[in-house]
Scaffold this active site. Structure first.
Site, PDB file in Angstrom:
ATOM      1  N   ARG A  79     -52.177  67.410-104.336  1.00 63.68           N
ATOM      2  CA  ARG A  79     -51.976  68.718-103.701  1.00 63.68           C
ATOM      3  C   ARG A  79     -51.712  68.520-102.219  1.00 63.68           C
ATOM      4  NH1 ARG A  79     -56.028  72.766-101.287  1.00 63.68           N
ATOM      5  NH2 ARG A  79     -54.660  74.553-100.864  1.00 63.68           N
ATOM      6  N   HIS A 123     -50.404  76.334 -95.173  1.00 61.48           N
ATOM      7  CA  HIS A 123     -51.769  75.857 -94.900  1.00 61.48           C
ATOM      8  C   HIS A 123     -51.992  75.930 -93.388  1.00 61.48           C
ATOM      9  CE1 HIS A 123     -55.205  73.256 -96.649  1.00 61.48           C
ATOM     10  NE2 HIS A 123     -55.538  73.529 -95.412  1.00 61.48           N
ATOM     11  N   GLU A 168     -56.325  79.715 -98.289  1.00 63.83           N
ATOM     12  CA  GLU A 168     -57.449  80.341 -97.590  1.00 63.83           C
ATOM     13  C   GLU A 168     -57.025  81.338 -96.499  1.00 63.83           C
ATOM     14  OE1 GLU A 168     -60.128  77.370 -96.195  1.00 63.83           O
ATOM     15  OE2 GLU A 168     -60.631  76.738 -98.220  1.00 63.83           O
ATOM     16  N   ASN A 293     -61.331  76.871-103.475  1.00 61.29           N
ATOM     17  CA  ASN A 293     -61.885  75.860-102.567  1.00 61.29           C
ATOM     18  C   ASN A 293     -63.376  76.149-102.422  1.00 61.29           C
ATOM     19  OD1 ASN A 293     -59.277  75.046-102.272  1.00 61.29           O
ATOM     20  ND2 ASN A 293     -59.044  75.654-100.136  1.00 61.29           N
ATOM     21  N   TYR A 295     -67.165  74.486-101.160  1.00 60.40           N
ATOM     22  CA  TYR A 295     -67.880  73.422-100.443  1.00 60.40           C
ATOM     23  C   TYR A 295     -69.382  73.628-100.447  1.00 60.40           C
ATOM     24  CZ  TYR A 295     -63.438  71.621 -98.783  1.00 60.40           C
ATOM     25  OH  TYR A 295     -62.172  71.076 -98.729  1.00 60.40           O
ATOM     26  N   GLU A 353     -59.959  72.469-103.820  1.00 54.12           N
ATOM     27  CA  GLU A 353     -60.642  71.645-102.812  1.00 54.12           C
ATOM     28  C   GLU A 353     -62.142  71.597-103.110  1.00 54.12           C
ATOM     29  OE1 GLU A 353     -60.052  72.546 -98.641  1.00 54.12           O
ATOM     30  OE2 GLU A 353     -57.924  72.995 -98.991  1.00 54.12           O
TER      31      GLU A 353
HETATM   32  C1  LIG Z   1     -64.333  77.417 -94.743  1.00 57.95           C
HETATM   33  O1  LIG Z   1     -64.522  76.303 -95.584  1.00 57.95           O
HETATM   34  C2  LIG Z   1     -63.479  76.169 -96.499  1.00 57.95           C
HETATM   35  O2  LIG Z   1     -63.849  76.275 -97.803  1.00 57.95           O
HETATM   36  C3  LIG Z   1     -62.677  74.961 -96.245  1.00 57.95           C
HETATM   37  C4  LIG Z   1     -63.019  73.643 -96.017  1.00 57.95           C
HETATM   38  N1  LIG Z   1     -61.837  73.003 -95.785  1.00 57.95           N
HETATM   39  C5  LIG Z   1     -60.832  73.919 -95.864  1.00 57.95           C
HETATM   40  N2  LIG Z   1     -61.353  75.091 -96.174  1.00 57.95           N
HETATM   41  C6  LIG Z   1     -59.391  73.663 -95.559  1.00 57.95           C
HETATM   42  O3  LIG Z   1     -58.562  74.094 -96.630  1.00 57.95           O
HETATM   43  C7  LIG Z   1     -59.140  72.220 -95.201  1.00 57.95           C
HETATM   44  O4  LIG Z   1     -57.942  72.177 -94.448  1.00 57.95           O
HETATM   45  C8  LIG Z   1     -60.354  71.636 -94.450  1.00 57.95           C
HETATM   46  O5  LIG Z   1     -60.074  70.339 -93.962  1.00 57.95           O
HETATM   47  C9  LIG Z   1     -61.541  71.603 -95.431  1.00 57.95           C
HETATM   48  C10 LIG Z   1     -62.786  70.896 -94.876  1.00 57.95           C
HETATM   49  O6  LIG Z   1     -63.324  71.661 -93.837  1.00 57.95           O
END
Ligand SMILES: CO[C@H](O)c1c[n+]2c([nH]1)[C@H](O)[C@@H](O)[C@H](O)[C@H]2CO
Length: 449
Positions: A79, A123, A168, A293, A295, A353
């Site tokens: 991706r 992006h 996002e 995505n 985390y 992600e």
């Molecule tokens: C606000 O957190 C998001 O879920 C998020 C985390 N992340 C992202 N979005 C972005 O899509 C990536 O470009 C970042 O590098 C990556 C790591 O920070």
């Protein structure tokens, strides 16, 4: 869909994710126009150590050897994002053949190596030429984005079978226009809702454009951070709903249900307009998948002084956190996948992600000591995906963030998410223990978990 107990379905897709500005470098090469993250990172004080993406991972020049590394890992898909300003240096009008040429070489090389290319159109790296015409605050951007999308679909839809319009949109609206912590660096309660709406109008316009000629799948990538109230008090529960609506439903809801969460008026007050119904109908174009995505989660309390949400996170003690200060909470991924399934009609989902930042210092001998917590993060979160699938969620694939250590936006190069270490002084790539682990997950289709 029957999910085997000890592994994933045979057609499950395993990949890694990156984005253009974070890894490519050479942002102005071969006729590319400037993008807002180039301007933002070259503005003193905006990025840690005033770092920028001028070189990053030099992927623009090293893509062939990077694809070789992907092949060695056994990646089935990759991706990446396409830099709008490489394709259309002024954002609209003139197409830059050299910009298309780079992605042509990238896509063809991936296919030669048996790796499925999956592209995100946007992006965060908006062409400066469009930002100077109002950017996401100008209603015309929906048409500008659709035109850009069409130029890319025409060139690559014969080889790219999985498209995402936006990555996002919440980060662009919240960080870029509400809080000013990301490009273009505005801080305005009134601008953020307009950016939200035009981002989603652009999403709808690009999906409509795709339906005219596209032969494959197109979707939207959203970041969802499940919110859990710090207590059962009505204040904390209300604050959690505001935070959940503003981050988790502000974008997926209009895209999937054709309406904005009513809590947004409570968050933005008079700054939240009454959008024309025709706009929201245009946003609600049927899509083929949701890109999630994920985390971490947030535990939320009421905080009257926290502008404008009146909600604040409560750091959890005695539990693991990543270098970003994000709690390691795999159950949140299962919960989020089930939430999407139940609330939005069980759409196909790709985890687009998922990953963790930990410090991975290279030793003097040049070895890289991958933090064992990253392997544990992937193990527990991939298991969480499997748990959701066994509960009936239609998850089609998983993309680890990220293939390479890279430019972490306003945090510069201070955070490392890669399963492959990058020595930015030498551009040497060194696969980490997490790369070896992930390679084993792919080879066994999850059986090693
Ligand atoms: C606000 O957190 C998001 O879920 C998020 C985390 N992340 C992202 N979005 C972005 O899509 C990536 O470009 C970042 O590098 C990556 C790591 O920070």
């Amino acid at each position: 869909m029957t999910v085997p107990t000890n592994r994933f379905p045979d057609d499950f897709v395993w990949g890694c994710a990156t984005s253009a500005y974070q890894i490519e470098g050479s942002p102005l090469a071969d006729g590319a126009g400037m993008n807002v993250w180039h301007r933002f990172s070259h503005t003193r004080g905006r990025v840690v150590n005033d770092e920028n993406g001028d070189i990053a991972c030099d992927h623009y020049r090293r893509y062939e050897s990077d694809i070789e590394l992907m092949k060695q890992l056994g990646l089935q898909a990759y991706r990446f994002s396409i830099a709008w300003s490489r394709i259309l240096p002024e954002g609209t009008g003139r197409v830059n053949p050299a910009g298309l040429g780079f992605y042509e070489r990238l896509v063809d090389r991936l296919l030669e190596k048996g790796i499925q290319p999956t592209a995100t159109l946007f992006h965060w790296d908006l062409p400066v030429a469009l930002d100077d015409r109002g950017g996401w605050l100008n209603r015309d951007i929906a048409g500008w984005f659709a035109d850009y999308a069409e130029s890319v679909f025409r060139r690559f839809d014969d080889r790219i079978k999985l498209w995402a319009t936006l990555n996002e949109p919440w980060v662009v609206s919240d960080n870029g226009y509400l809080h000013g912590t990301a490009a273009p660096g505005h801080r305005s309660l009134f601008e953020a809702p307009i950016a939200t709406h035009n981002l989603m109008r652009a999403h709808g316009a690009a999906v409509q454009a795709y339906r005219a000629t596209g032969r494959h799948q197109i979707g939207l990538v959203v970041n969802i951070e499940p919110k859990y109230p710090a207590s059962t008090s009505s204040e904390d529960v209300a604050a959690t709903r505001r935070a959940e609506a503003q981050m988790n439903r502000q974008f997926i809801e209009p895209a999937m249900l054709g309406r904005y969460p009513e809590e947004l008026r409570d968050v933005f007050g008079e700054a939240w307009p009454d959008w024309p119904a025709s706009d929201v109908e245009q946003i609600r174009q049927p899509i083929d998948f949701i890109g999630l995505n994920y985390y971490t989660r947030a535990v939320v309390r009421n905080d009257p002084g926290a502008w404008p949400l009146r909600a604040a996170p409560v750091r959890q003690s005695q539990v693991a956190h990543t270098e970003m200060g994000w709690e390691v909470f795999p159950q949140g991924l299962t919960d989020t996948l089930l939430w999407i399934k139940d609330r939005y009609g069980a759409p196909p989902i790709y985890v687009t992600e998922n990953g963790a930042a930990f410090a991975d210092p290279a030793t003097a001998a040049g070895d890289v000591l991958d933090d064992p917590r990253r392997v544990e993060y992937f193990r527990t979160h991939i298991r969480a995906v499997h748990d959701a699938m066994r509960a009936g969620v239609d998850v089609r694939g998983y993309f680890a963030w990220s293939m390479l250590d890279n430019f972490e936006w306003a945090l510069g190069y201070s955070k490392r998410f890669g399963i492959i270490h990058v020595d930015y002084a030498t551009q040497k790539r060194t696969p980490k223990a997490s790369a070896t682990f992930y390679s084993g997950v792919i080879a066994s289709n999850g059986a090693v978990l």
